[in-house]
Design a protein around this motif. Structure first.
Motif, PDB file in Angstrom:
ATOM      1  N   MET A 191       0.829  -1.195   0.000  1.00 22.92           N
ATOM      2  CA  MET A 191       0.000   0.000   0.000  1.00 22.92           C
ATOM      3  C   MET A 191       0.870   1.255   0.000  1.00 22.92           C
ATOM      4  SD  MET A 191      -2.883   1.323   2.762  1.00 22.92           S
ATOM      5  CE  MET A 191      -1.674   1.814   4.010  1.00 22.92           C
ATOM      6  N   TYR A 192       1.893   1.283   0.861  1.00 23.59           N
ATOM      7  CA  TYR A 192       2.732   2.474   0.955  1.00 23.59           C
ATOM      8  C   TYR A 192       3.619   2.646  -0.274  1.00 23.59           C
ATOM      9  CZ  TYR A 192       1.350   3.319   5.766  1.00 23.59           C
ATOM     10  OH  TYR A 192       0.619   3.610   6.901  1.00 23.59           O
ATOM     11  N   ALA A 193       3.917   1.544  -0.966  1.00 24.92           N
ATOM     12  CA  ALA A 193       4.759   1.642  -2.160  1.00 24.92           C
ATOM     13  C   ALA A 193       4.004   2.212  -3.353  1.00 24.92           C
ATOM     14  CB  ALA A 193       5.321   0.274  -2.518  1.00 24.92           C
ATOM     15  N   ASP A 194       2.685   2.229  -3.302  1.00 25.71           N
ATOM     16  CA  ASP A 194       1.868   2.704  -4.416  1.00 25.71           C
ATOM     17  C   ASP A 194       1.281   4.068  -4.068  1.00 25.71           C
ATOM     18  OD1 ASP A 194       0.125   3.189  -6.469  1.00 25.71           O
ATOM     19  OD2 ASP A 194      -0.948   1.286  -6.321  1.00 25.71           O
ATOM     20  N   PRO A 195       1.798   5.145  -4.628  1.00 25.79           N
ATOM     21  CA  PRO A 195       1.300   6.485  -4.262  1.00 25.79           C
ATOM     22  C   PRO A 195      -0.155   6.709  -4.648  1.00 25.79           C
ATOM     23  CG  PRO A 195       2.821   6.612  -6.129  1.00 25.79           C
ATOM     24  CD  PRO A 195       2.909   5.214  -5.601  1.00 25.79           C
ATOM     25  N   THR A 196      -0.683   5.946  -5.594  1.00 31.99           N
ATOM     26  CA  THR A 196      -2.081   6.145  -5.983  1.00 31.99           C
ATOM     27  C   THR A 196      -3.043   5.700  -4.889  1.00 31.99           C
ATOM     28  OG1 THR A 196      -2.297   3.977  -7.062  1.00 31.99           O
ATOM     29  CG2 THR A 196      -1.493   5.811  -8.410  1.00 31.99           C
ATOM     30  N   CYS A 197      -2.561   4.874  -3.945  1.00 29.00           N
ATOM     31  CA  CYS A 197      -3.412   4.475  -2.818  1.00 29.00           C
ATOM     32  C   CYS A 197      -3.619   5.612  -1.826  1.00 29.00           C
ATOM     33  CB  CYS A 197      -2.810   3.272  -2.087  1.00 29.00           C
ATOM     34  SG  CYS A 197      -2.862   1.723  -3.007  1.00 29.00           S
ATOM     35  N   GLY A 198      -2.685   6.561  -1.811  1.00 34.55           N
ATOM     36  CA  GLY A 198      -2.811   7.668  -0.873  1.00 34.55           C
ATOM     37  C   GLY A 198      -2.818   7.220   0.575  1.00 34.55           C
ATOM     38  N   ALA A 199      -2.152   6.076   0.864  1.00 35.83           N
ATOM     39  CA  ALA A 199      -2.135   5.513   2.225  1.00 35.83           C
ATOM     40  C   ALA A 199      -3.546   5.319   2.767  1.00 35.83           C
ATOM     41  CB  ALA A 199      -1.299   6.377   3.170  1.00 35.83           C
ATOM     42  N   ASN A 200      -4.481   5.014   1.886  1.00 36.11           N
ATOM     43  CA  ASN A 200      -5.874   4.789   2.281  1.00 36.11           C
ATOM     44  C   ASN A 200      -6.197   3.309   2.147  1.00 36.11           C
ATOM     45  OD1 ASN A 200      -8.911   4.487   1.334  1.00 36.11           O
ATOM     46  ND2 ASN A 200      -8.791   6.339   2.591  1.00 36.11           N
ATOM     47  N   VAL A 201      -6.675   2.698   3.230  1.00 39.67           N
ATOM     48  CA  VAL A 201      -6.908   1.258   3.256  1.00 39.67           C
ATOM     49  C   VAL A 201      -7.994   0.845   2.270  1.00 39.67           C
ATOM     50  CG1 VAL A 201      -7.704  -0.641   4.709  1.00 39.67           C
ATOM     51  CG2 VAL A 201      -6.053   1.009   5.613  1.00 39.67           C
ATOM     52  N   ALA A 202      -9.028   1.668   2.109  1.00 41.05           N
ATOM     53  CA  ALA A 202     -10.103   1.315   1.179  1.00 41.05           C
ATOM     54  C   ALA A 202      -9.610   1.344  -0.265  1.00 41.05           C
ATOM     55  CB  ALA A 202     -11.291   2.253   1.353  1.00 41.05           C
ATOM     56  N   ARG A 203      -8.829   2.374  -0.633  1.00 40.43           N
ATOM     57  CA  ARG A 203      -8.264   2.404  -1.984  1.00 40.43           C
ATOM     58  C   ARG A 203      -7.401   1.166  -2.218  1.00 40.43           C
ATOM     59  NH1 ARG A 203      -7.347   8.072  -1.217  1.00 40.43           N
ATOM     60  NH2 ARG A 203      -8.693   9.325  -2.577  1.00 40.43           N
ATOM     61  N   PHE A 204      -6.579   0.813  -1.241  1.00 31.38           N
ATOM     62  CA  PHE A 204      -5.724  -0.364  -1.381  1.00 31.38           C
ATOM     63  C   PHE A 204      -6.574  -1.621  -1.552  1.00 31.38           C
ATOM     64  CE2 PHE A 204      -3.402  -3.849   0.865  1.00 31.38           C
ATOM     65  CZ  PHE A 204      -2.446  -4.080  -0.119  1.00 31.38           C
ATOM     66  N   ALA A 205      -7.590  -1.786  -0.723  1.00 28.83           N
ATOM     67  CA  ALA A 205      -8.401  -3.002  -0.746  1.00 28.83           C
ATOM     68  C   ALA A 205      -9.135  -3.187  -2.069  1.00 28.83           C
ATOM     69  CB  ALA A 205      -9.393  -2.993   0.413  1.00 28.83           C
ATOM     70  N   PHE A 206      -9.619  -2.089  -2.648  1.00 28.96           N
ATOM     71  CA  PHE A 206     -10.457  -2.213  -3.837  1.00 28.96           C
ATOM     72  C   PHE A 206      -9.731  -1.949  -5.152  1.00 28.96           C
ATOM     73  CE2 PHE A 206     -13.710  -1.755  -0.584  1.00 28.96           C
ATOM     74  CZ  PHE A 206     -14.633  -2.706  -0.990  1.00 28.96           C
ATOM     75  N   LEU A 207      -8.610  -1.244  -5.111  1.00 25.65           N
ATOM     76  CA  LEU A 207      -7.984  -0.829  -6.360  1.00 25.65           C
ATOM     77  C   LEU A 207      -6.613  -1.448  -6.599  1.00 25.65           C
ATOM     78  CD1 LEU A 207      -8.895   2.985  -6.314  1.00 25.65           C
ATOM     79  CD2 LEU A 207     -10.203   1.071  -7.269  1.00 25.65           C
ATOM     80  N   HIS A 208      -5.953  -1.939  -5.573  1.00 25.32           N
ATOM     81  CA  HIS A 208      -4.603  -2.479  -5.766  1.00 25.32           C
ATOM     82  C   HIS A 208      -4.677  -3.944  -6.190  1.00 25.32           C
ATOM     83  CE1 HIS A 208      -0.381  -3.428  -5.092  1.00 25.32           C
ATOM     84  NE2 HIS A 208      -0.156  -2.125  -5.020  1.00 25.32           N
ATOM     85  N   PRO A 209      -3.918  -4.347  -7.196  1.00 28.55           N
ATOM     86  CA  PRO A 209      -4.028  -5.730  -7.695  1.00 28.55           C
ATOM     87  C   PRO A 209      -3.612  -6.796  -6.701  1.00 28.55           C
ATOM     88  CG  PRO A 209      -2.198  -4.561  -8.751  1.00 28.55           C
ATOM     89  CD  PRO A 209      -2.996  -3.530  -8.015  1.00 28.55           C
ATOM     90  N   SER A 210      -2.799  -6.451  -5.698  1.00 26.38           N
ATOM     91  CA  SER A 210      -2.342  -7.459  -4.738  1.00 26.38           C
ATOM     92  C   SER A 210      -3.256  -7.605  -3.529  1.00 26.38           C
ATOM     93  CB  SER A 210      -0.930  -7.128  -4.256  1.00 26.38           C
ATOM     94  OG  SER A 210      -0.944  -5.978  -3.419  1.00 26.38           O
ATOM     95  N   ALA A 211      -4.284  -6.754  -3.419  1.00 23.05           N
ATOM     96  CA  ALA A 211      -5.103  -6.760  -2.203  1.00 23.05           C
ATOM     97  C   ALA A 211      -5.833  -8.086  -2.012  1.00 23.05           C
ATOM     98  CB  ALA A 211      -6.106  -5.612  -2.234  1.00 23.05           C
ATOM     99  N   GLY A 212      -6.293  -8.698  -3.100  1.00 18.82           N
ATOM    100  CA  GLY A 212      -7.005  -9.966  -2.984  1.00 18.82           C
ATOM    101  C   GLY A 212      -6.141 -11.070  -2.422  1.00 18.82           C
TER     102      GLY A 212
END
Length: 285
Positions: free
Chosen positions: A147-168
């Motif tokens: 999550m922290y390595a991807d600036p598009t997440c904005g350190a937001n857990v919801a963005r990470f959970a729904f938008l990051h390919p590794s969250a699943g």
């Protein structure tokens, strides 16, 4: 902003989840709608059908606590849902200027940051109710390294959970985590419908994630307290951690979130390895 659509959808979604049998009512013939009819909810709450219809159309302005309690009992709301109904009613009035301006992230007090940094063997964060992680200790950043390595997440857990390919892969119980995250944002939206940053986040997730859009439409609510997290970390593998969320006793809306592993478990060993690898990292603010 007007919260009538949110009020209407929430009341209707709760009504549709209750069967007449659950409500102790007789059921005759084929029913054209799922759950209870409006008239049945009105009867159970002791109000007129016309009055309940007005409420379900989204008009909670000026509704008394006694009526809200009666509606909550009729709809068999749990504590979180009841709180959400009260939040929706409070938000139905005009927005104070301070509430309308609420879009900046409150600062983390230095003393709170020191507490988080003072737990080097436990991942610890300070989060707001929009699920932004405002600060984290080195182990917290190491745990959520993707999550922290991807600036598009904005350190937001919801963005990470729904938008990051590794969250699943990272969230072993992804569906459970996703429901909880959406439910927490739904609670916040009920409290602060005029929060433009929150509105932007919900709009972004709804646009970019089909899964979020479907879960958002359920109108389920959730409050993070304690829970068990099952994670699959890219460096140390499977982790089973206990999460405790402690709200700060002020008006900031911030919480300290701490993960821990039961003593003597493989997860404790894995956290120790991760902590050793992150020992030289900075405080992460």
């Amino acid at each position: 902003m007007d919260n009538r659509a949110a009020v209407s959808a929430f009341l209707r979604s709760r009504r549709e989840k209750i069967t007449p049998e659950q409500a102790g009512l007789p059921s005759y013939g084929q029913r054209r709608v799922p759950g209870l009819r409006r008239g049945e909810v009105a009867t159970l709450a002791g109000v007129s059908v016309e009055y309940y219809t007005r409420l379900e159309r989204g008009n909670l302005k000026g509704v008394s606590d006694g009526v809200l309690d009666a509606i909550a009992r009729a709809l068999r709301l749990d504590d979180t849902e009841r709180m959400h109904l009260y939040d929706l009613a409070r938000a139905a009035g005009p927005a104070p200027a301070a509430r309308a301006r609420r879009q900046t992230r409150p600062a983390v007090r230095p003393s709170v940051a020191r507490i988080v940094d003072g737990m080097p063997r436990m991942p610890a964060f300070v989060m707001n109710n929009r699920l932004d992680t405002l600060t984290a200790n080195p182990l917290g950043r190491a745990l959520y390294t993707e999550m922290y390595a991807d600036p598009t997440c904005g350190a937001n857990v919801a963005r990470f959970a729904f938008l990051h390919p590794s969250a699943g892969r990272f969230y072993t119980d992804w569906e459970r985590m996703a429901r909880f995250a959406v439910g927490a944002l739904r609670v916040e939206a009920g409290k602060h419908p005029h929060d433009r940053e929150l509105t932007h986040l919900i709009g972004e997730l709804s646009t970019r994630s089909d899964a979020f859009r479907v879960l958002w439409g359920s109108h389920d609510v959730h409050v993070f307290r304690e829970s068990r997290k099952r994670l699959n970390h890219p460096l140390v593998g499977d982790l089973e951690l206990d999460q405790e969320t402690m709200s700060l006793p002020d008006e900031s809306g911030l919480s300290v979130v701490v993960y821990s592993a039961p003593p003597g478990t493989a997860s404790e060993d894995a956290l120790r390895i991760l902590a050793d690898r992150s020992a030289t990292a900075g405080p992460g603010r």
